[in-house]
Design a protein around this motif. Structure first.
Motif, PDB file in Angstrom:
ATOM      1  N   LEU A 206       0.804  -1.223   0.000  1.00 27.30           N
ATOM      2  CA  LEU A 206       0.000   0.000   0.000  1.00 27.30           C
ATOM      3  C   LEU A 206       0.837   1.274   0.000  1.00 27.30           C
ATOM      4  CD1 LEU A 206      -2.828   1.171   0.040  1.00 27.30           C
ATOM      5  CD2 LEU A 206      -2.789   1.054   2.537  1.00 27.30           C
ATOM      6  N   LEU A 207       1.875   1.324   0.821  1.00 25.69           N
ATOM      7  CA  LEU A 207       2.644   2.562   0.980  1.00 25.69           C
ATOM      8  C   LEU A 207       3.179   3.117  -0.339  1.00 25.69           C
ATOM      9  CD1 LEU A 207       3.847   4.693   2.876  1.00 25.69           C
ATOM     10  CD2 LEU A 207       5.833   3.184   3.159  1.00 25.69           C
ATOM     11  N   PRO A 208       3.926   2.359  -1.145  1.00 28.16           N
ATOM     12  CA  PRO A 208       4.458   2.945  -2.380  1.00 28.16           C
ATOM     13  C   PRO A 208       3.369   3.366  -3.366  1.00 28.16           C
ATOM     14  CG  PRO A 208       4.883   0.582  -2.315  1.00 28.16           C
ATOM     15  CD  PRO A 208       4.391   0.966  -0.956  1.00 28.16           C
ATOM     16  N   ARG A 209       2.253   2.682  -3.371  1.00 26.30           N
ATOM     17  CA  ARG A 209       1.179   3.037  -4.294  1.00 26.30           C
ATOM     18  C   ARG A 209       0.492   4.329  -3.876  1.00 26.30           C
ATOM     19  NH1 ARG A 209       2.390  -2.016  -4.628  1.00 26.30           N
ATOM     20  NH2 ARG A 209       2.096  -3.136  -6.602  1.00 26.30           N
ATOM     21  N   MET A 211       2.070   6.647  -2.143  1.00 26.36           N
ATOM     22  CA  MET A 211       3.100   7.671  -2.353  1.00 26.36           C
ATOM     23  C   MET A 211       3.158   8.115  -3.811  1.00 26.36           C
ATOM     24  SD  MET A 211       6.341   6.594   0.040  1.00 26.36           S
ATOM     25  CE  MET A 211       6.410   7.154   1.749  1.00 26.36           C
ATOM     26  N   ARG A 212       2.915   7.189  -4.713  1.00 24.21           N
ATOM     27  CA  ARG A 212       2.905   7.535  -6.139  1.00 24.21           C
ATOM     28  C   ARG A 212       1.804   8.546  -6.444  1.00 24.21           C
ATOM     29  NH1 ARG A 212       2.123   2.577 -10.132  1.00 24.21           N
ATOM     30  NH2 ARG A 212       0.198   2.442  -8.903  1.00 24.21           N
ATOM     31  N   ARG A 213       0.717   8.463  -5.709  1.00 21.15           N
ATOM     32  CA  ARG A 213      -0.421   9.350  -5.980  1.00 21.15           C
ATOM     33  C   ARG A 213      -0.451  10.590  -5.092  1.00 21.15           C
ATOM     34  NH1 ARG A 213      -6.785   7.487  -6.439  1.00 21.15           N
ATOM     35  NH2 ARG A 213      -7.633   9.545  -6.915  1.00 21.15           N
ATOM     36  N   PHE A 214      -0.110  10.418  -3.801  1.00 22.99           N
ATOM     37  CA  PHE A 214      -0.272  11.528  -2.859  1.00 22.99           C
ATOM     38  C   PHE A 214       1.037  12.112  -2.349  1.00 22.99           C
ATOM     39  CE2 PHE A 214      -4.067   8.801  -2.368  1.00 22.99           C
ATOM     40  CZ  PHE A 214      -5.044   9.724  -2.706  1.00 22.99           C
ATOM     41  N   GLY A 215       2.169  11.515  -2.716  1.00 16.91           N
ATOM     42  CA  GLY A 215       3.439  12.009  -2.202  1.00 16.91           C
ATOM     43  C   GLY A 215       3.818  11.319  -0.899  1.00 16.91           C
ATOM     44  N   GLY A 216       4.988  11.684  -0.358  1.00 13.76           N
ATOM     45  CA  GLY A 216       5.548  10.987   0.788  1.00 13.76           C
ATOM     46  C   GLY A 216       4.807  11.188   2.094  1.00 13.76           C
ATOM     47  N   ALA A 329      12.080  13.917  -3.857  1.00 10.28           N
ATOM     48  CA  ALA A 329      13.059  13.162  -4.645  1.00 10.28           C
ATOM     49  C   ALA A 329      13.233  11.749  -4.109  1.00 10.28           C
ATOM     50  CB  ALA A 329      14.401  13.894  -4.645  1.00 10.28           C
ATOM     51  N   ASN A 330      13.388  11.620  -2.786  1.00 14.28           N
ATOM     52  CA  ASN A 330      13.579  10.289  -2.191  1.00 14.28           C
ATOM     53  C   ASN A 330      12.319   9.434  -2.302  1.00 14.28           C
ATOM     54  OD1 ASN A 330      16.271  10.556  -1.430  1.00 14.28           O
ATOM     55  ND2 ASN A 330      15.757  11.544   0.499  1.00 14.28           N
ATOM     56  N   THR A 331      11.165  10.070  -2.186  1.00 11.10           N
ATOM     57  CA  THR A 331       9.907   9.339  -2.312  1.00 11.10           C
ATOM     58  C   THR A 331       9.746   8.795  -3.727  1.00 11.10           C
ATOM     59  OG1 THR A 331       8.809  10.665  -0.598  1.00 11.10           O
ATOM     60  CG2 THR A 331       7.400   9.515  -2.164  1.00 11.10           C
ATOM     61  N   GLU A 332      10.042   9.623  -4.712  1.00 11.91           N
ATOM     62  CA  GLU A 332       9.934   9.182  -6.113  1.00 11.91           C
ATOM     63  C   GLU A 332      10.900   8.039  -6.400  1.00 11.91           C
ATOM     64  OE1 GLU A 332      10.554  12.701  -8.384  1.00 11.91           O
ATOM     65  OE2 GLU A 332       8.483  13.414  -8.136  1.00 11.91           O
ATOM     66  N   LEU A 333      12.097   8.123  -5.859  1.00  8.48           N
ATOM     67  CA  LEU A 333      13.086   7.066  -6.048  1.00  8.48           C
ATOM     68  C   LEU A 333      12.599   5.764  -5.408  1.00  8.48           C
ATOM     69  CD1 LEU A 333      15.938   6.326  -7.068  1.00  8.48           C
ATOM     70  CD2 LEU A 333      16.818   7.012  -4.834  1.00  8.48           C
ATOM     71  N   PHE A 334      12.050   5.874  -4.208  1.00 10.83           N
ATOM     72  CA  PHE A 334      11.525   4.708  -3.491  1.00 10.83           C
ATOM     73  C   PHE A 334      10.380   4.068  -4.267  1.00 10.83           C
ATOM     74  CE2 PHE A 334       8.219   3.219  -0.471  1.00 10.83           C
ATOM     75  CZ  PHE A 334       8.899   2.151   0.098  1.00 10.83           C
ATOM     76  N   VAL A 335       9.456   4.885  -4.735  1.00  6.08           N
ATOM     77  CA  VAL A 335       8.305   4.381  -5.485  1.00  6.08           C
ATOM     78  C   VAL A 335       8.754   3.680  -6.764  1.00  6.08           C
ATOM     79  CG1 VAL A 335       6.259   5.068  -6.799  1.00  6.08           C
ATOM     80  CG2 VAL A 335       6.669   6.047  -4.541  1.00  6.08           C
TER      81      VAL A 335
END
Length: 380
Positions: A206-209, A211-216, A329-335
């Motif tokens: 759930l978390l990365p999905r 984050m892809r939509r709402f950010g970190g 930036a880190n959130t996008e990399l993680f996702v």
């Protein structure tokens, strides 16, 4: 495929608790113990993810094969736990809980064998690898310190304010509790499966999905609220039947705090799910060392809700929520890393070329620019 996975996740993760919640209510009002149901609950998120993986995986799709031995074992244990919970209609609830515990202990041992004997690339592709374990141990120890502050701090302050001494007895710490705490590192390997059940759903899926939509940072609060509300029937029929509303609010507040720290540790270890599982395991099991028992039958006041909010915000939210770990930036990399397809590496690429002189400077090596381009294309 992603849409189908999403539908299955939400349907099973929240549809299951609706059915189990009705069963739990019937057992509760019959006067029997409902201790088996929180255990069953914990399996649902990961079971939903795994069913989605099985349903959407196609043969010869170029992706790494699923760890089917582990997945099938986990799903079988989940089904058995659901069936065991049905025994609460006919048998003593405490006995049913013991049966359920033996089932997931056996499942934990079997699952551990299958995970450890799985190919490294498979474990990595499906979020089961144990990378950055050194860092992970540090974050586990940090949580342990935070937990002790939460468990001991408010009680100690209250005792001192009343002019009483702070002792092991007044803190609810017994010899049995200390022995329980010492045994936890060993018990983890026998009982990790339910905690994996939650973490594989909330953190891995759930978390990365979100984050892809709402950010970190926004996603951390969304996961926390969703996770907290997911416990509602457990709050009503197990944790605190007499003060269910206060218990639900406390649960949501706690889950928001845990969501922030669990995600912080998870992302700092490049998605090491076992760090989150270990922290979750400690949080649930250390309570027995401080007189908390299994967490059932508690009563919450509005003052305790306010204290809980202050404690979780100060200790679990504020110290970590503004970390660069949750930057854009880190959130996008993680996702990107977490949602990348589990593609089988192409090791059969043939290079059609005429024989060349290996000693020729022009043909004996690849330029740095060409090597860089080749690496980039492989990653893509």
């Amino acid at each position: 495929m992603e849409r189908k996975k999403s539908i299955l996740f939400w349907a099973i993760t929240f549809g299951g608790p609706v059915i189990l919640g009705i069963m739990m209510g019937i057992v509760f009002y019959s006067g029997n113990s409902t201790g088996i149901f929180p255990v069953v609950w914990m399996f649902l998120p990961a079971a939903a993810v795994m069913i989605g993986q099985l349903v959407t995986k196609k043969k010869d799709d170029g992706q790494i094969k699923l760890p089917k031995r582990f997945i099938i074992t986990f799903l079988v244990i989940t089904v058995v736990e659901v069936l065991v919970s049905c025994l609460a209609f006919f048998m003593d609830g405490n006995t049913v809980t013991l049966i359920g515990n033996f089932v997931f202990m056996a499942g934990s041992v079997l699952s551990l064998i299958f995970i450890l004997t799985e190919k490294k690339e498979t474990r990595k592709a499906y979020g089961l690898s144990n990378q950055k374990i050194g860092k992970g141990i540090i974050y586990i120890l940090i949580f342990l310190v935070i937990y002790l502050i939460i468990a001991i701090g408010p009680v100690s302050v209250a005792l001192l304010a009343e002019g009483e001494k702070v002792t092991m007895e007044s803190l609810g710490i017994t010899t049995a509790g200390i022995l329980n705490a010492v045994s936890l590192p060993f018990m983890f390997f026998l009982t990790f499966l339910p905690y994996f059940g939650e973490e594989y759903g909330w953190r891995y899926y759930l978390l990365p999905r979100l984050m892809r939509r709402f950010g970190g940072r926004s996603s951390l609060f969304i996961v926390g609220v969703v996770w907290g509300l997911w416990h509602v029937p457990i709050n009503m029929f197990f944790y605190s039947p007499d003060t269910a509303v206060q218990s639900i609010l406390t649960q949501v507040i706690a889950c928001i705090g845990f969501s922030v720290y669990f995600a912080y540790a998870y992302m700092k270890t490049d998605g090491n799910i076992w760090v989150a599982v270990a922290i979750h395991f400690l949080n649930n099991n250390l309570a027995a060392s401080f007189g908390g028992g299994d967490g059932s039958g508690k009563e919450y006041s509005w003052i305790s809700v306010a204290i809980a909010a202050a404690v979780y915000i100060i200790l679990l939210v504020l110290p970590f929520i503004f970390s660069k770990t949750f930057s854009k930036a880190n959130t996008e990399l993680f996702v990107t890393r977490m949602l990348a397809p589990a593609v089988v590496p192409d090791t059969t690429k043939a290079i059609a070329a005429e024989p060349v002189d290996a000693t020729s400077p022009a043909t004996s090596s690849i330029s740095e620019e060409e090597a860089s381009d080749e690496t980039s294309s492989n990653k893509d």
